[in-house]
Design an enzyme around this catalytic site. Structure first.
Site, PDB file in Angstrom:
ATOM      1  N   LYS A 172      34.082  54.072  48.889  1.00 11.80           N
ATOM      2  CA  LYS A 172      33.064  54.469  47.913  1.00 11.80           C
ATOM      3  C   LYS A 172      33.160  55.975  47.740  1.00 11.80           C
ATOM      4  O   LYS A 172      32.879  56.730  48.683  1.00 11.80           O
ATOM      5  CB  LYS A 172      31.669  54.071  48.380  1.00 11.80           C
ATOM      6  CG  LYS A 172      30.608  54.272  47.297  1.00 11.80           C
ATOM      7  CD  LYS A 172      29.287  53.647  47.690  1.00 11.80           C
ATOM      8  CE  LYS A 172      28.224  53.865  46.606  1.00 11.80           C
ATOM      9  NZ  LYS A 172      28.457  53.044  45.407  1.00 11.80           N
ATOM     10  N   ALA A 232      29.821  54.496  41.304  1.00  7.78           N
ATOM     11  CA  ALA A 232      28.398  54.861  41.316  1.00  7.78           C
ATOM     12  C   ALA A 232      27.875  54.705  39.895  1.00  7.78           C
ATOM     13  O   ALA A 232      28.400  55.329  38.973  1.00  7.78           O
ATOM     14  CB  ALA A 232      28.222  56.295  41.803  1.00  7.78           C
TER      15      ALA A 232
END
Length: 225
Positions: A40, A113
């Site tokens: 991530k 995101a």
């Protein structure tokens, strides 16, 4: 279609089920004996105790997880980094680390995101730009509710304009009691020019890890073997 080595998971919006979809993908791949890493680039909302990496490991099992930068506020990365006073690494740094993970794993799942064009660094680099750098395939997570067809079409158009390969579309939170609009949207999404990979039940994260892993293959029944 063969399973890509690097898969970027993005959504039509925030809160559509990207983390749970990433966990389900990781569970399916890990369950077939493949080595899986989840990366991530930016984790926002750490002050609220959120950790997408920890949630993925809890649900999917012993997969490698890594986060590029952790930010405290539940905001878009650039805004959250400004509040924290934290410099954001350029997307080229994320790409380099993802390539390193890809060299030692069968698959790397990269969870974005927010949506596709949310900026991940201070130079305007987005998940779409990261996908172009990596020649990665994209999984698009979308909602089943009213408005999803337009949001999905807009995101697919943006991906097409950048010549990014769409691996498939996933409904990130299928309601327990779906109505006519949900069934209608699911039907339309299933007729798009990109594969429909499946739908995850709402509150799937509340299942035990064993039940989650057992269910993931059935939910993502559009995945190639």
């Amino acid at each position: 279609m063969n399973l890509p080595g690097i898969i970027l998971v993005t959504g039509t919006d925030t809160g559509v089920g990207k983390t749970i979809t990433t966990a389900a993908l990781a569970a399916v791949l890990h369950g077939t004996g493949r080595s899986v890493a989840v990366y991530k680039p930016c984790q926002s909302g750490a002050a609220d105790g959120d950790s997408d990496a920890a949630e993925i490991v809890r649900l999917a099992g012993a997969v490698t997880t890594e986060t590029g930068v952790v930010l405290q506020q539940p905001l878009a990365p650039v805004a959250a980094a400004a509040v924290d006073g934290t410099p954001l690494p350029p997307i080229t740094a994320h790409a380099e680390r993802i390539r390193e993970l890809a060299a030692s794993h069968d698959h790397v799942l990269v969870e974005g995101a927010g949506g596709l064009l949310v900026e991940l660094d201070s130079h305007g680099g987005t998940l779409a730009d990261l996908g172009s750098l990596l020649a990665a395939a994209i999984v698009l997570v979308t909602r089943p509710a009213l408005g999803t067809l337009n949001h999905t079409a807009l995101t697919l158009e943006a991906l097409q304009a950048r010549d990014l390969q769409v691996f498939g579309v996933v409904l990130g939170s299928w309601p327990r009691n779906p109505g006519f609009v949900h069934h209608s949207n699911r039907h339309v999404l299933g007729t798009l020019r990109v594969p429909f990979l499946g739908a995850l039940p709402e509150q799937a994260s509340e299942l035990s890890p064993a039940d989650f892993r057992a269910g993931a293959t059935a939910w993502l029944n559009g995945l190639p073997a």
